[in-house]
Write a protein that holds these residues in place. Structure first.
Motif, PDB file in Angstrom:
ATOM      1  N   ASP A  20      -1.051  14.736  -5.101  1.00 26.46           N
ATOM      2  CA  ASP A  20      -0.869  15.573  -6.007  1.00 26.46           C
ATOM      3  C   ASP A  20       0.116  15.436  -6.958  1.00 26.46           C
ATOM      4  OD1 ASP A  20      -3.017  16.871  -4.737  1.00 26.46           O
ATOM      5  OD2 ASP A  20      -1.950  18.742  -4.437  1.00 26.46           O
ATOM      6  N   ALA A  21       1.232  14.987  -6.584  1.00 25.15           N
ATOM      7  CA  ALA A  21       2.364  14.809  -7.383  1.00 25.15           C
ATOM      8  C   ALA A  21       2.119  13.704  -8.537  1.00 25.15           C
ATOM      9  CB  ALA A  21       3.910  14.435  -6.648  1.00 25.15           C
ATOM     10  N   ALA A  22       1.644  12.514  -7.969  1.00 23.09           N
ATOM     11  CA  ALA A  22       1.238  11.410  -8.709  1.00 23.09           C
ATOM     12  C   ALA A  22       0.480  11.685 -10.022  1.00 23.09           C
ATOM     13  CB  ALA A  22       0.697  10.224  -7.781  1.00 23.09           C
ATOM     14  N   VAL A  23      -0.799  12.420  -9.389  1.00 19.97           N
ATOM     15  CA  VAL A  23      -1.660  12.675 -10.423  1.00 19.97           C
ATOM     16  C   VAL A  23      -1.252  13.734 -11.438  1.00 19.97           C
ATOM     17  CG1 VAL A  23      -3.951  13.844 -10.627  1.00 19.97           C
ATOM     18  CG2 VAL A  23      -3.704  12.306  -8.917  1.00 19.97           C
ATOM     19  N   ALA A  24      -0.528  14.740 -11.110  1.00 18.03           N
ATOM     20  CA  ALA A  24       0.166  15.707 -11.942  1.00 18.03           C
ATOM     21  C   ALA A  24       0.859  14.962 -12.927  1.00 18.03           C
ATOM     22  CB  ALA A  24       1.001  16.566 -11.277  1.00 18.03           C
ATOM     23  N   LEU A  25       1.538  13.699 -12.500  1.00 14.90           N
ATOM     24  CA  LEU A  25       2.522  13.019 -13.748  1.00 14.90           C
ATOM     25  C   LEU A  25       1.592  11.770 -14.090  1.00 14.90           C
ATOM     26  CD1 LEU A  25       5.359  12.658 -11.111  1.00 14.90           C
ATOM     27  CD2 LEU A  25       5.351  14.013 -13.220  1.00 14.90           C
ATOM     28  N   GLY A  26       0.232  11.895 -14.191  1.00 10.54           N
ATOM     29  CA  GLY A  26      -0.637  11.133 -15.095  1.00 10.54           C
ATOM     30  C   GLY A  26      -0.835   9.680 -14.244  1.00 10.54           C
ATOM     31  N   VAL A  27      -0.647   9.665 -12.920  1.00 12.04           N
ATOM     32  CA  VAL A  27      -1.010   8.170 -12.226  1.00 12.04           C
ATOM     33  C   VAL A  27      -1.877   8.647 -11.184  1.00 12.04           C
ATOM     34  CG1 VAL A  27       0.139   6.466 -10.660  1.00 12.04           C
ATOM     35  CG2 VAL A  27       1.292   7.278 -12.827  1.00 12.04           C
ATOM     36  N   VAL A  28      -3.045   8.259 -11.200  1.00  9.71           N
ATOM     37  CA  VAL A  28      -4.085   8.330 -10.196  1.00  9.71           C
ATOM     38  C   VAL A  28      -3.866   7.246  -9.106  1.00  9.71           C
ATOM     39  CG1 VAL A  28      -6.402   8.510  -9.694  1.00  9.71           C
ATOM     40  CG2 VAL A  28      -5.706   9.437 -11.782  1.00  9.71           C
ATOM     41  N   PRO A  29      -3.673   7.441  -7.911  1.00  4.45           N
ATOM     42  CA  PRO A  29      -3.547   6.669  -6.645  1.00  4.45           C
ATOM     43  C   PRO A  29      -4.914   5.792  -6.774  1.00  4.45           C
ATOM     44  CG  PRO A  29      -2.631   8.649  -5.893  1.00  4.45           C
ATOM     45  CD  PRO A  29      -3.250   9.047  -7.336  1.00  4.45           C
ATOM     46  N   LEU A  30      -4.756   4.736  -6.130  1.00  2.84           N
ATOM     47  CA  LEU A  30      -6.131   3.649  -6.011  1.00  2.84           C
ATOM     48  C   LEU A  30      -6.813   4.308  -4.608  1.00  2.84           C
ATOM     49  CD1 LEU A  30      -4.349   0.511  -6.389  1.00  2.84           C
ATOM     50  CD2 LEU A  30      -5.977   1.567  -8.233  1.00  2.84           C
ATOM     51  N   ILE A  31      -6.025   4.921  -3.898  1.00  3.35           N
ATOM     52  CA  ILE A  31      -6.743   5.325  -2.395  1.00  3.35           C
ATOM     53  C   ILE A  31      -6.010   6.530  -1.777  1.00  3.35           C
ATOM     54  CG2 ILE A  31      -5.478   3.490  -1.157  1.00  3.35           C
ATOM     55  CD1 ILE A  31      -8.207   3.115   0.476  1.00  3.35           C
ATOM     56  N   THR A  32      -6.684   7.371  -1.231  1.00  2.00           N
ATOM     57  CA  THR A  32      -5.919   8.562  -0.614  1.00  2.00           C
ATOM     58  C   THR A  32      -6.705   8.941   0.582  1.00  2.00           C
ATOM     59  OG1 THR A  32      -4.661  10.583  -1.250  1.00  2.00           O
ATOM     60  CG2 THR A  32      -7.095  10.144  -2.047  1.00  2.00           C
ATOM     61  N   PRO A  33      -5.961   9.603   1.338  1.00  2.00           N
ATOM     62  CA  PRO A  33      -6.583   9.941   2.625  1.00  2.00           C
ATOM     63  C   PRO A  33      -8.105  11.084   2.489  1.00  2.00           C
ATOM     64  CG  PRO A  33      -4.594  10.305   3.201  1.00  2.00           C
ATOM     65  CD  PRO A  33      -4.719  10.051   1.760  1.00  2.00           C
ATOM     66  N   ASP A  34      -9.078  10.877   3.166  1.00  2.00           N
ATOM     67  CA  ASP A  34     -10.338  11.530   3.092  1.00  2.00           C
ATOM     68  C   ASP A  34     -10.036  13.007   3.677  1.00  2.00           C
ATOM     69  OD1 ASP A  34     -12.539  13.129   3.489  1.00  2.00           O
ATOM     70  OD2 ASP A  34     -13.812  11.067   3.595  1.00  2.00           O
ATOM     71  N   PRO A  53     -14.384  20.260   1.130  1.00  2.00           N
ATOM     72  CA  PRO A  53     -15.567  19.719   0.849  1.00  2.00           C
ATOM     73  C   PRO A  53     -15.610  18.578  -0.324  1.00  2.00           C
ATOM     74  CG  PRO A  53     -15.689  22.141   0.567  1.00  2.00           C
ATOM     75  CD  PRO A  53     -14.131  21.695   0.789  1.00  2.00           C
ATOM     76  N   GLY A  54     -16.096  17.389   0.320  1.00  2.00           N
ATOM     77  CA  GLY A  54     -15.986  16.349  -0.621  1.00  2.00           C
ATOM     78  C   GLY A  54     -14.847  15.385  -0.380  1.00  2.00           C
ATOM     79  N   GLY A  55     -14.107  16.039   0.688  1.00  2.00           N
ATOM     80  CA  GLY A  55     -12.921  15.146   0.920  1.00  2.00           C
ATOM     81  C   GLY A  55     -11.686  15.173   0.011  1.00  2.00           C
ATOM     82  N   MET A  56     -11.613  16.050  -0.927  1.00  2.00           N
ATOM     83  CA  MET A  56     -10.647  16.101  -1.985  1.00  2.00           C
ATOM     84  C   MET A  56     -10.430  17.458  -2.365  1.00  2.00           C
ATOM     85  SD  MET A  56     -10.151  13.621  -5.250  1.00  2.00           S
ATOM     86  CE  MET A  56     -10.905  12.148  -4.308  1.00  2.00           C
ATOM     87  N   SER A  57      -9.317  17.803  -2.775  1.00  2.00           N
ATOM     88  CA  SER A  57      -9.158  19.288  -3.411  1.00  2.00           C
ATOM     89  C   SER A  57      -9.369  19.379  -4.821  1.00  2.00           C
ATOM     90  CB  SER A  57      -7.530  19.591  -3.322  1.00  2.00           C
ATOM     91  OG  SER A  57      -6.782  18.764  -4.228  1.00  2.00           O
ATOM     92  N   VAL A 114     -10.224  17.959 -10.493  1.00  2.00           N
ATOM     93  CA  VAL A 114     -10.156  18.055 -11.890  1.00  2.00           C
ATOM     94  C   VAL A 114      -9.251  17.109 -12.650  1.00  2.00           C
ATOM     95  CG1 VAL A 114      -9.823  19.950 -13.591  1.00  2.00           C
ATOM     96  CG2 VAL A 114     -11.130  20.380 -11.486  1.00  2.00           C
ATOM     97  N   LYS A 115      -7.748  17.270 -12.267  1.00  2.00           N
ATOM     98  CA  LYS A 115      -6.820  16.465 -12.891  1.00  2.00           C
ATOM     99  C   LYS A 115      -7.118  15.050 -12.653  1.00  2.00           C
ATOM    100  CE  LYS A 115      -2.995  16.489 -14.887  1.00  2.00           C
ATOM    101  NZ  LYS A 115      -2.784  17.020 -16.264  1.00  2.00           N
ATOM    102  N   ALA A 116      -7.441  14.472 -11.690  1.00  2.00           N
ATOM    103  CA  ALA A 116      -7.736  12.995 -11.683  1.00  2.00           C
ATOM    104  C   ALA A 116      -8.886  12.483 -12.742  1.00  2.00           C
ATOM    105  CB  ALA A 116      -8.406  12.598 -10.323  1.00  2.00           C
ATOM    106  N   GLY A 117      -9.787  13.514 -12.992  1.00  5.41           N
ATOM    107  CA  GLY A 117     -10.806  13.077 -14.101  1.00  5.41           C
ATOM    108  C   GLY A 117     -12.120  12.084 -13.544  1.00  5.41           C
ATOM    109  N   ALA A 118     -12.453  11.305 -14.336  1.00  2.00           N
ATOM    110  CA  ALA A 118     -13.431  10.218 -14.191  1.00  2.00           C
ATOM    111  C   ALA A 118     -13.239   9.231 -13.104  1.00  2.00           C
ATOM    112  CB  ALA A 118     -14.026   9.644 -15.554  1.00  2.00           C
TER     113      ALA A 118
END
Length: 336
Positions: free
Chosen positions: A74-88, A94-98, A103-107
């Motif tokens: 959450d913190a990384a994505v909020a700061l504009g950095v999307v991790p390459l991998i994260t826990p399911d 639902p879908g393994g992700m909040s 929404v913030k991670a985008g495409a």
């Protein structure tokens, strides 16, 4: 057993070596100087102290991996950095992700890995230059192996003890984005204050909140320092004194409520979360539950598990989500 362990370590070592080689090859093929020998960026190298030791990050990370369950990503994505991998997190979400992360991670959201045992070889294959692990309960056991792959950030105060503000700032330090973190923290705190100011009727009203498991066991939060309790306290509400003195279960800040003592969870606002639809139906059918003053006057709120997670694992992304979902419900419960 020994030979198997040696074999796994050998594979991991090879994976780390290959991933490092791929990183250098990629830099060279693009005509760039390998990061290990290039000039440091302003503010780097940076040392981030943590419970597992001091992490030295030589340059602004470009390939980030998160092994923490909620707040690291959450913190990384909020700061504009999307991790390459994260826990399911499909066991809970639902879908393994909040939804706030999605929404913030985008495409290009992070890939997911089954959160049972860390896939060290897969992590190494991503050639990360930073691993976020503060929000992982087993980091003390995993830290040595992870830090052999890449600099690994741990928590400041211990698992599940850092506030979302601390987490945001510490992740920002590691990413070289401290100014962005200060703006983010200020903005989210302003939203909390605005919600409180818009609802003066919340001030001093008592609340209880707790999960009901699939077998119908009712648990209530009995510590005012619990993250969910702090969420309501920031809005002006007060955790009911009837629950703060109850004996706690093996989970700190939680107390189990027997069916014949449901009166203990009665308050100006009664909030329960349910892990299954069946547990909700079972609880709401109890005659003693139906007789609770909060239930009878309409001051009972049933929260879905996604919203409950937003409160229990607060971050710069989940707190605004929680405000949107919870504040109108609390306002309605108090007016009832």
């Amino acid at each position: 057993m020994t030979s198997g362990l040696v074999g796994r370590r050998g594979v991991l070592k090879a994976a780390v070596g290959v991933s490092a080689g791929l990183t250098l090859a990629a830099c060279s093929s693009a005509g760039e100087t390998p990061a290990a020998s290039g000039p440091a960026a302003p503010g780097f190298p940076v040392d981030v102290k943590g419970g597992e030791g001091t992490t030295t990050i030589p340059r602004p990370p470009r390939r980030v991996v998160s092994v923490g369950q909620y707040r690291d990503s959450d913190a990384a994505v909020a700061l504009g950095v999307v991790p390459l991998i994260t826990p399911d997190l499909g066991k809970f979400l639902p879908g393994g992700m909040s939804p706030w992360l999605k929404v913030k991670a985008g495409a290009h959201p992070p890939e997911l890995f089954a959160d049972t045992q860390l896939p060290y070889e897969r992590i190494a294959a991503f050639t990360p230059d930073l691993i976020l692990g503060a929000d992982r309960s087993t980091l003390a056991q995993d830290y040595k192996t992870l830090s052999a792959i890449a600099p690994t950030r741990s928590s400041a105060s211990g698992y599940n003890k850092d506030t979302w503000q601390v987490t945001t700032r510490r992740v920002a330090t590691a990413l070289g984005r401290s100014p962005e973190a200060e703006k983010l923290v200020t903005d989210v705190e302003a939203r909390i204050k605005a919600a409180k100011d818009a609802n003066p009727s919340f001030a001093g009203r008592t609340f209880t909140i707790g999960p009901v498991t699939g077998d119908g066991t009712i648990t209530t939060i009995s510590s005012a320092q619990d993250a969910s309790a702090l969420f309501f306290a920031q809005l002006g509400l007060v955790l009911s004194p009837k629950v703060t003195s109850l004996p706690q279960t093996s989970i700190p800040g939680r107390s189990q409520i027997s069916p014949e003592r449901l009166d203990l969870i009665d308050a100006d606002v009664l909030v329960l979360t349910y892990t299954t639809p069946g547990s909700r139906a079972q609880t709401e059918a109890l005659p003693l539950f139906q007789q609770l003053p909060a239930v009878r006057r309409g001051s009972y709120v049933a929260l879905d598990i996604t919203t409950a997670i937003a409160l229990a694992f607060p971050s710069a992304l989940s707190v605004p989500y929680g405000l949107t979902e919870v504040v109108p419900k609390i306002a309605g419960a108090i007016k009832a």
